[in-house]
Structures are given as structure tokens and as C-alpha cells.
Design a protein around this motif. Structure first.
Motif, PDB file in Angstrom:
ATOM      1  N   VAL A 159      -0.084  -5.066  -6.992  1.00 14.71           N
ATOM      2  CA  VAL A 159      -0.402  -6.289  -6.249  1.00 14.71           C
ATOM      3  C   VAL A 159      -1.649  -6.030  -5.411  1.00 14.71           C
ATOM      4  N   ASP A 160      -2.565  -6.989  -5.402  1.00 11.95           N
ATOM      5  CA  ASP A 160      -3.643  -6.988  -4.418  1.00 11.95           C
ATOM      6  C   ASP A 160      -3.155  -7.874  -3.274  1.00 11.95           C
ATOM      7  N   VAL A 161      -2.879  -7.247  -2.129  1.00 10.69           N
ATOM      8  CA  VAL A 161      -2.234  -7.994  -1.041  1.00 10.69           C
ATOM      9  C   VAL A 161      -3.105  -9.098  -0.447  1.00 10.69           C
ATOM     10  N   ASN A 172      -3.467   0.115  -6.673  1.00  6.68           N
ATOM     11  CA  ASN A 172      -3.711   1.249  -7.582  1.00  6.68           C
ATOM     12  C   ASN A 172      -2.467   1.495  -8.449  1.00  6.68           C
ATOM     13  N   ALA A 212       1.543   3.400  -2.291  1.00  9.55           N
ATOM     14  CA  ALA A 212       1.260   4.472  -3.255  1.00  9.55           C
ATOM     15  C   ALA A 212       0.819   5.770  -2.583  1.00  9.55           C
ATOM     16  N   ALA A 213       0.234   5.669  -1.404  1.00 10.01           N
ATOM     17  CA  ALA A 213      -0.382   6.864  -0.805  1.00 10.01           C
ATOM     18  C   ALA A 213      -0.239   6.839   0.712  1.00 10.01           C
ATOM     19  N   ILE A 263       0.207   6.774   4.578  1.00 14.76           N
ATOM     20  CA  ILE A 263       1.262   6.319   5.501  1.00 14.76           C
ATOM     21  C   ILE A 263       2.287   5.459   4.754  1.00 14.76           C
ATOM     22  N   GLY A 264       1.828   4.645   3.800  1.00 11.90           N
ATOM     23  CA  GLY A 264       2.754   3.802   3.041  1.00 11.90           C
ATOM     24  C   GLY A 264       3.741   4.627   2.234  1.00 11.90           C
ATOM     25  N   THR A 301      -4.984  11.298   6.152  1.00  9.98           N
ATOM     26  CA  THR A 301      -4.671  10.644   4.872  1.00  9.98           C
ATOM     27  C   THR A 301      -5.978  10.514   4.092  1.00  9.98           C
ATOM     28  N   ASP A 302      -5.912   9.905   2.902  1.00  6.64           N
ATOM     29  CA  ASP A 302      -7.132   9.685   2.113  1.00  6.64           C
ATOM     30  C   ASP A 302      -8.165   8.898   2.920  1.00  6.64           C
ATOM     31  N   MET A 303      -7.655   7.976   3.793  1.00  9.47           N
ATOM     32  CA  MET A 303      -8.569   7.116   4.550  1.00  9.47           C
ATOM     33  C   MET A 303      -9.506   7.923   5.440  1.00  9.47           C
ATOM     34  N   GLY A 316       0.835  -1.210   0.000  1.00 17.35           N
ATOM     35  CA  GLY A 316       0.000   0.000   0.000  1.00 17.35           C
ATOM     36  C   GLY A 316       0.859   1.245   0.000  1.00 17.35           C
ATOM     37  N   LEU A 350       0.917  -2.545  10.390  1.00 12.30           N
ATOM     38  CA  LEU A 350       0.105  -1.395  10.779  1.00 12.30           C
ATOM     39  C   LEU A 350      -1.180  -1.880  11.436  1.00 12.30           C
ATOM     40  N   TYR A 392     -13.259  -3.624  10.696  1.00 10.21           N
ATOM     41  CA  TYR A 392     -11.927  -2.981  10.761  1.00 10.21           C
ATOM     42  C   TYR A 392     -11.257  -3.259  12.116  1.00 10.21           C
ATOM     43  N   ILE A 435      -7.924  -0.990   4.279  1.00  6.13           N
ATOM     44  CA  ILE A 435      -9.154  -0.322   3.825  1.00  6.13           C
ATOM     45  C   ILE A 435     -10.161  -0.270   4.975  1.00  6.13           C
TER      46      ILE A 435
HETATM   47  P1  NAI Z   1      -4.759   5.254   2.556  1.00  8.99           P
HETATM   48  O1  NAI Z   1      -6.125   4.889   2.143  1.00  8.99           O
HETATM   49  O2  NAI Z   1      -4.329   6.685   2.479  1.00  8.99           O
HETATM   50  O3  NAI Z   1      -3.676   4.371   1.775  1.00  8.99           O
HETATM   51  C1  NAI Z   1      -3.782   2.970   1.711  1.00  8.99           C
HETATM   52  C2  NAI Z   1      -3.075   2.455   0.494  1.00  8.99           C
HETATM   53  O4  NAI Z   1      -3.280   1.031   0.435  1.00  8.99           O
HETATM   54  C3  NAI Z   1      -3.641   3.042  -0.824  1.00  8.99           C
HETATM   55  O5  NAI Z   1      -2.602   3.437  -1.688  1.00  8.99           O
HETATM   56  C4  NAI Z   1      -4.452   1.880  -1.387  1.00  8.99           C
HETATM   57  O6  NAI Z   1      -4.530   1.892  -2.810  1.00  8.99           O
HETATM   58  C5  NAI Z   1      -3.654   0.686  -0.875  1.00  8.99           C
HETATM   59  N1  NAI Z   1      -4.438  -0.543  -0.893  1.00  8.99           N
HETATM   60  C6  NAI Z   1      -5.745  -0.705  -0.564  1.00  8.99           C
HETATM   61  N2  NAI Z   1      -6.136  -1.966  -0.775  1.00  8.99           N
HETATM   62  C7  NAI Z   1      -5.055  -2.645  -1.245  1.00  8.99           C
HETATM   63  C8  NAI Z   1      -4.844  -3.979  -1.654  1.00  8.99           C
HETATM   64  N3  NAI Z   1      -5.832  -4.883  -1.635  1.00  8.99           N
HETATM   65  N4  NAI Z   1      -3.608  -4.336  -2.091  1.00  8.99           N
HETATM   66  C9  NAI Z   1      -2.610  -3.412  -2.142  1.00  8.99           C
HETATM   67  N5  NAI Z   1      -2.763  -2.140  -1.780  1.00  8.99           N
HETATM   68  C10 NAI Z   1      -3.974  -1.740  -1.322  1.00  8.99           C
HETATM   69  O7  NAI Z   1      -4.629   4.727   4.066  1.00  8.99           O
HETATM   70  P2  NAI Z   1      -3.627   5.177   5.241  1.00  8.99           P
HETATM   71  O8  NAI Z   1      -4.358   6.105   6.123  1.00  8.99           O
HETATM   72  O9  NAI Z   1      -2.320   5.560   4.703  1.00  8.99           O
HETATM   73  O10 NAI Z   1      -3.508   3.802   6.049  1.00  8.99           O
HETATM   74  C11 NAI Z   1      -2.368   2.954   6.016  1.00  8.99           C
HETATM   75  C12 NAI Z   1      -2.501   1.938   7.122  1.00  8.99           C
HETATM   76  O11 NAI Z   1      -2.593   2.591   8.392  1.00  8.99           O
HETATM   77  C13 NAI Z   1      -3.752   1.067   7.006  1.00  8.99           C
HETATM   78  O12 NAI Z   1      -3.456  -0.265   7.380  1.00  8.99           O
HETATM   79  C14 NAI Z   1      -4.706   1.714   7.993  1.00  8.99           C
HETATM   80  O13 NAI Z   1      -5.660   0.794   8.449  1.00  8.99           O
HETATM   81  C15 NAI Z   1      -3.743   2.140   9.087  1.00  8.99           C
HETATM   82  N6  NAI Z   1      -4.290   3.181   9.939  1.00  8.99           N
HETATM   83  C16 NAI Z   1      -4.621   4.427   9.431  1.00  8.99           C
HETATM   84  C17 NAI Z   1      -5.170   5.384  10.263  1.00  8.99           C
HETATM   85  C18 NAI Z   1      -5.573   6.747   9.795  1.00  8.99           C
HETATM   86  O14 NAI Z   1      -6.113   7.526  10.600  1.00  8.99           O
HETATM   87  N7  NAI Z   1      -5.311   7.132   8.554  1.00  8.99           N
HETATM   88  C19 NAI Z   1      -5.419   5.108  11.694  1.00  8.99           C
HETATM   89  C20 NAI Z   1      -5.014   3.780  12.109  1.00  8.99           C
HETATM   90  C21 NAI Z   1      -4.487   2.874  11.249  1.00  8.99           C
END
Ligand code: NAI
Length: 243
Positions: A58-60, A38, A14-15, A17-18, A186-188, A12, A136, A151, A89
Motif C-alpha cells: 500500500v502507498d499510504v 516496498n 516492513a522496516a 520502527i514499523g 534506522t534506514d532513515m 510502513g 509517529l 518534514y 519519508i
Molecule cells: P524507515 O525509513 O526505516 O522505515 C519507513 C518505512 O515506511 C519503510 O519500510 C518504507 O518503505 C515505508 N514507507 C515509505 N513510504 C511509504 C508509503 N508511501 N506507503 C507505505 N509505506 C511507506 O523509517 P523509520 O526511521 O523507521 O521511521 C518510522 C517513522 O518514525 C517515520 O514516520 C519517521 O518520520 C519517524 N521518525 C523517525 C526518526 C528516526 O530517527 N529514525 C526520528 C523521528 C521520527
């Protein structure tokens, strides 16, 4: 240059935290393989990271795609030093109305993915007798949250998986830890209405939402030599939301 000659894999990437995590590792000299579902965002991010970064779509949640990705990284670099299980997600809804498909999607992308990736890298790391795995999680995996049963269950599962695998791999000098973010911009979290965002921030002792860089810093630390004696832990990076 904490990670010169080290190979880091970020799911993940691309965007959010990743991407911040991949950026943090590149700054410290690592070769970084990111994957994402993506392809456009993944390619753009890898290009912006420079020649030390590669991207694969990759779809993880798909075991075979993960195995192919890991195999290609081992073929290219001959080693894997760090795995960051970051892809995630949300498909929120109250339990009485939650669709089975939304339960399955979240469990597959957030939890089965970590099984897929850890299993795939573990052979290489065990052979090397070194490695760092960082998963994460989320503060809600510890304290719960209404409207997020899928979740929360996936993140609580991540914490259990982290501890079990930490015990399994410790004798090979492989550490396994989780980072539990709080409320991070983030986008989430972008689609949250302003009122809900303000209410969230009032729950945070440090008085602000976190940034992706706040989380990346903890991930990079856990992957570093300085964290060699830390394993099986959940590091909360949440501005004090959970103490
Ligand atoms: P995000 O939505 O900004 O980025 C997630 C990335 O994962 C995107 O680039 C998306 O395309 C990719 N992704 C989604 N499904 C996928 C799949 N099947 N295979 C490969 N890639 C996939 O999310 P964010 O906020 O960066 O979150 C990253 C991690 O941190 C996640 O595990 C989230 O649950 C965790 N987290 C985030 C929080 C927040 O407030 N943003 C709070 C607590 C945990």
C-alpha cells in the motif's frame, strides 16, 4: 499476552520502527496487518513475524489503496483495535532550494497518510466503541530543524491532527496519541555522515542514539489497557533531546 485476540494495523511495517512495532505486538499475541510501499521487504518481514502477520502493498498517501487495505482487514478479522501511523519519508533541503515535488511528497506520505488511515478505520472503531490510534511524530515537529521544513511541517501537522481527532473520538472510548522519537538508528538515519551522527549524539542527554525497540515499547504501551486514560498526548522518546 497483552494483545491476545486484538487486531493491529501498522503502516510502513516492513522496516525500522514499523517492523519493531509489529514485532512487539506479535510477541504480545496480536494479529498484525502491516502495509508498506516496498513489497519485497514487506513480504520478508511478514514471513519472519509468523502466521499472525499479514502484508499488503500500500502507498499510504493514496486514499483508495488505504481504503482497500482497511476493508480487507475488516473482512478478514471483523475488527480493528489499534492503528499505528508509522510510514514516513524525508526529502531534506533548505527552504530556498526545496523542490515543490519534495514538499508535496513528504506532506503526502507523512501527513495525508494519517488522514487517509484514521478516516478509514474510524467507522469500525466508532462502531466498536473502542480503539487506539498512535501516530509517529518527531521531536523536530516541536523544536524545528533547519533543512527539513517539509518534514518538520508534516510532523507538527501530525501533532495537531492527533489532538483534534483525540477530541473528536474520545466520547467513543477511542484514544489518539503521538510518539515523538528523537534520533533513532534506522534506514532513515543510516545515510548521515559519521560527523553529523556524532554531533547529534552530543545533543542527547542519555548519550546514545535510540533503537527502533525504544520507540516500539512506547507505542505498545499507548495501545495497551494500561494507557486507557491517556489521549491527545505527545510522548517524547528521545533520550531527553526535548524536555
Ligand atoms: P524507515 O525509513 O526505516 O522505515 C519507513 C518505512 O515506511 C519503510 O519500510 C518504507 O518503505 C515505508 N514507507 C515509505 N513510504 C511509504 C508509503 N508511501 N506507503 C507505505 N509505506 C511507506 O523509517 P523509520 O526511521 O523507521 O521511521 C518510522 C517513522 O518514525 C517515520 O514516520 C519517521 O518520520 C519517524 N521518525 C523517525 C526518526 C528516526 O530517527 N529514525 C526520528 C523521528 C521520527
Amino acid at each position: 499476552m497483552l494483545f491476545k485476540n486484538k487486531v493491529v494495523m501498522v503502516t510502513g511495517g516492513a522496516a525500522g520502527i514499523g517492523r519493531a512495532t509489529a514485532t512487539g505486538f506479535v510477541k504480545e499475541g496480536a494479529k498484525v496487518a502491516i502495509c508498506d510501499v516496498n513489497p519485497e521487504a514487506g513480504k520478508t518481514t511478514a514471513e519472519s513475524l509468523g502466521p499472525e502477520a499479514t502484508f499488503q502493498q500500500v502507498d499510504v498517501s493514496d486514499n483508495k489503496s488505504v481504503n482497500d487495505w482497511v476493508e480487507s482487514v475488516v473482512n478478514q478479522y471483523g475488527q480493528i483495535d489499534v492503528l499505528v501511523n508509522n510510514a514516513g519519508i524525508t526529502r531534506d533541503g533548505l527552504i530556498m532550494r526545496m523542490k515543490e515535488a519534495d514538499w508535496d511528497a513528504v506532506l503526502n506520505v507523512n501527513l495525508k497518510s494519517a488522514f487517509n488511515c484514521i478516516k478509514a478505520v474510524s467507522k469500525t472503531m466508532v462502531k466498536q466503541r473502542s480503539g487506539r490510534i498512535i501516530n509517529l511524530a518527531s521531536v523536530v515537529g516541536v523544536i524545528g530543524n533547519p533543512g527539513q521544513a517539509n518534514y518538520v511541517a508534516s510532523k507538527a501537522g501530525i501533532i495537531g491532527l492527533t489532538k483534534a481527532v483525540a477530541k473528536e473520538l474520545a466520547s467513543r472510548a477511542i484514544t489518539v496519541n503521538a510518539v515523538a522519537p528523537g534520533f533513532i538508528e534506522t534506514d532513515m538515519t543510516a545515510s548521515l555522515p559519521d560527523k553529523a551522527r556524532e554531533a547529534m549524539v552530543t545533543q542527547i542527554p542519555l548519550g546514545r542514539a535510540g533503537t527502533a525497540q525504544d520507540i516500539a515499547a512506547a507505542v505498545v504501551f499507548l495501545a495497551s489497557d494500561q494507557a486507557a486514560y491517556i489521549t491527545g498526548q505527545v510522548i517524547h522518546v528521545s533520550g531527553g533531546m526535548y524536555m
